[in-house]
Design a protein around this motif. Structure first.
Motif, short mmCIF file in Angstrom:
data_model
loop_
_atom_site.label_atom_id
_atom_site.label_comp_id
_atom_site.label_asym_id
_atom_site.label_seq_id
_atom_site.Cartn_x
_atom_site.Cartn_y
_atom_site.Cartn_z
N ARG A 163 58.06 151.99 35.47
CA ARG A 163 58.26 151.68 36.89
C ARG A 163 59.57 152.35 37.27
NH1 ARG A 163 57.38 147.58 33.64
NH2 ARG A 163 58.62 146.01 34.72
N VAL A 164 59.49 153.28 38.23
CA VAL A 164 60.64 154.13 38.56
C VAL A 164 61.34 153.61 39.81
CG1 VAL A 164 61.39 156.46 39.14
CG2 VAL A 164 59.51 156.11 37.50
N PHE A 165 62.65 153.41 39.69
CA PHE A 165 63.49 152.94 40.78
C PHE A 165 64.52 154.01 41.14
CE2 PHE A 165 61.69 149.22 38.91
CZ PHE A 165 61.59 148.28 39.92
N VAL A 166 64.83 154.12 42.41
CA VAL A 166 65.96 154.93 42.83
C VAL A 166 67.12 153.97 43.07
CG1 VAL A 166 66.88 156.47 44.59
CG2 VAL A 166 64.52 156.71 43.83
N CYS A 167 68.28 154.30 42.52
CA CYS A 167 69.45 153.42 42.62
C CYS A 167 70.65 154.25 43.06
CB CYS A 167 69.70 152.77 41.26
SG CYS A 167 71.17 151.72 41.25
N SER A 168 70.92 154.21 44.35
CA SER A 168 71.93 155.09 44.94
C SER A 168 73.08 154.32 45.57
CB SER A 168 71.24 155.93 46.03
OG SER A 168 72.20 156.62 46.81
N GLY A 169 74.25 154.94 45.58
CA GLY A 169 75.36 154.39 46.34
C GLY A 169 75.07 154.42 47.83
N GLY A 170 74.15 155.29 48.24
CA GLY A 170 73.77 155.40 49.65
C GLY A 170 73.00 154.18 50.11
N GLY A 171 72.60 154.20 51.36
CA GLY A 171 71.99 153.03 51.98
C GLY A 171 70.56 152.77 51.54
N ARG A 172 70.31 151.55 51.13
CA ARG A 172 68.96 151.14 50.74
C ARG A 172 67.97 151.39 51.88
NH1 ARG A 172 68.33 144.89 50.93
NH2 ARG A 172 68.09 145.47 53.11
N ASP A 173 68.30 150.94 53.07
CA ASP A 173 67.34 151.01 54.17
C ASP A 173 67.17 152.45 54.68
OD1 ASP A 173 67.02 148.33 53.90
OD2 ASP A 173 68.49 147.82 55.44
N PHE A 174 68.22 153.26 54.53
CA PHE A 174 68.14 154.67 54.88
C PHE A 174 67.11 155.36 53.97
CE2 PHE A 174 69.66 159.02 54.03
CZ PHE A 174 69.73 159.53 55.31
N MET A 175 67.23 155.16 52.67
CA MET A 175 66.32 155.82 51.71
C MET A 175 64.89 155.30 51.83
SD MET A 175 68.63 156.02 48.25
CE MET A 175 69.07 154.27 48.26
N ARG A 176 64.77 154.00 52.17
CA ARG A 176 63.42 153.44 52.24
C ARG A 176 62.55 154.10 53.31
NH1 ARG A 176 64.37 146.89 51.11
NH2 ARG A 176 64.31 147.10 48.86
N VAL A 177 63.20 154.70 54.30
CA VAL A 177 62.41 155.34 55.38
C VAL A 177 61.56 156.48 54.83
CG1 VAL A 177 62.58 156.62 57.55
CG2 VAL A 177 64.10 154.67 57.14
#
Lengths: 298, 298
Positions: A163-177
């Motif tokens: 199960r692959v997750f992206v884990c960024s210092g950037g914004g969760r909601d920004f990336m979810r778009v």
């Protein structure tokens, strides 16, 4: 099998290390990893897409702050708006170096800019930006600068029940778009720095406070554990702020940006991670030598 | 098809409503739900397992607090230890009614009791309790009092490409210990009230602060959105603290505990949710009439 997986990767030490690890993880024996434990986590900026001259989300945020300064000139005298107006990139570069003063200023401004926004409103703003704005060096929308070899790696891991997750210092909601269409990763597998939301009377609105800490450094394993209840078996990053996440994984991959012709060459804010990679035997991926292609063909 | 799915459910209005909704969600047409949007969320206590005389986690917590009072008698004079020593169940019943004073006292005590614990230590304590302790009325371990019809419903939704989450006011990390073996749900799909964890020097330890708010009432949609980036399409609950979660869903199911013979009959802390169910047309599930069997056969 080696001819069909990771086709954009050159045959070499890095590709072989990845394939050997995954093969061993799914094969009964000493390296076997239970399916439930197969969690992979990847940083985004500089790991899944280009982050030069600055992580793309800054472009989105700076435009918003530009509008705010235009509407209220007094803001130009205070940080972080002042740094923006004066094009003081050194100020923003201090984010990657985790300068607490700079980070606090930025987070406070992020919070103010979108407090009271609904998820649908925020998504619409990000979509507009995604479609309208182009990256300065390549003159294409930022999402086209996702790395083809990393998309293949995500797919390869998923095909092997990770199960692959992206884990960024950037914004969760920004990336979810754009997560689902760009990475083939559901929104729930996107971990990032997040604002808290409040629900009342049928509406969800963004609050002016964060939910958990900044998702960099030790914040990365903290966020991954909070989301998944586990630490990753496989992790990929490219910078000093990824060190703790990479340390928690059985297999760690570090992207080395050494290809100024096809992408960018830089070592800033990655110096410590390269040292740590050598100490701990992480797999270093040279963009120049390990990747046949960098960006997906259109 | 109706003979093979939900076998522990009696043919009736509730079962028909569930099957009709799911069939419509996966069939091209007006009720179709995109796969990416297929999020289902279930409360735990009273929805997936028996919660009388008190939610099982209280048994686990009370034993810990009992040990703490035995080690330090001064605690017996302060709440919530005082209520425990004096068997003041009215105090604990005020949790279900969301009494802020009681909740704050309990959360502060939870935080103190496990601050500094690693995930592995906490899991070992929960496992020991799961195996050793029996529910007073049924004299079996608490996990055997999960509802068979709800396990079938979870499986039915998963078979129809729903991603199923448990969203409980109870502890996230507590539920994650048994989530995979009991529900067939990965830890990352378990949402609950959570403590923050700190990572440093290779160790993850529980902090004495919460991560996000209490996962009841409006906290349920807030936690679901934070975890998944969406609100649920399908939701199941049984109490007033589930109202907001149920309101956000397209299909809402409310379990009505009316079977004192096979389980328990009670309406406390569910009065408002029954009213809301009637107003909004939620599907009410009668334990007595809608379920052929309540608990899985061994």
């Amino acid at each position: 099998m080696s001819g069909t997986v990771l086709p954009s990767w050159n045959d070499g030490v890095a590709r072989k290390a990845v394939v050997d690890f995954v093969t061993s993880a799914v094969t009964p024996g000493g390296g076997f990893v239970e399916i439930a434990d197969r969690i992979a986590a990847f940083d985004n900026d500089g790991t899944l897409w280009s982050e030069q001259p600055l992580p793309p989300q800054f472009d989105f945020v700076f435009r918003k702050w530009g509008d705010e300064v235009a509407a209220d000139h007094a803001l130009a005298a205070v940080q972080p708006y002042k740094a923006l107006v004066e094009k003081d990139n050194a100020f923003f570069a201090r984010v990657g170096a985790q300068d607490p003063e700079v980070i606090e200023t930025l987070l406070a401004a992020f919070a103010r800019s979108w407090a009271g926004t609904t998820p649908a409103e925020f998504e619409a703003q990000v979509r507009e930006w995604l479609e309208a704005v182009k990256q300065p060096k390549f003159d294409v929308p930022y999402v086209e600068l996702v790395y083809a070899p990393m998309l293949e790696l995500i797919k390869y891991l998923k095909d092997n029940d990770f199960r692959v997750f992206v884990c960024s210092g950037g914004g969760r909601d920004f990336m979810r778009v754009f997560a689902e269409e760009t990475w083939g990763i559901y929104k729930e597998n996107v971990i990032g720095t997040a604002a808290d939301y409040s629900y009342s009377n049928g509406s969800m609105v963004r609050a002016a406070r964060g939910l958990g800490g900044l998702d960099i450094g030790p914040g990365k394993p903290e966020h991954i554990f909070a989301t998944t209840g586990r630490l990753p078996v496989f992790a990929g990053g490219n910078a000093d702020v990824d060190i703790e996440m990479l340390e928690t994984a059985t297999f760690a991959l570090l992207v080395d940006h050494d290809d100024d012709e096809r992408e960018f060459a830089y070592t800033s804010n990655a110096e410590k991670s390269v040292e740590r990679a050598k100490e701990l035997g992480w797999t270093i991926v040279s963009v120049k030598d390990d990747w046949k292609t960098v960006f997906p063909s259109k």
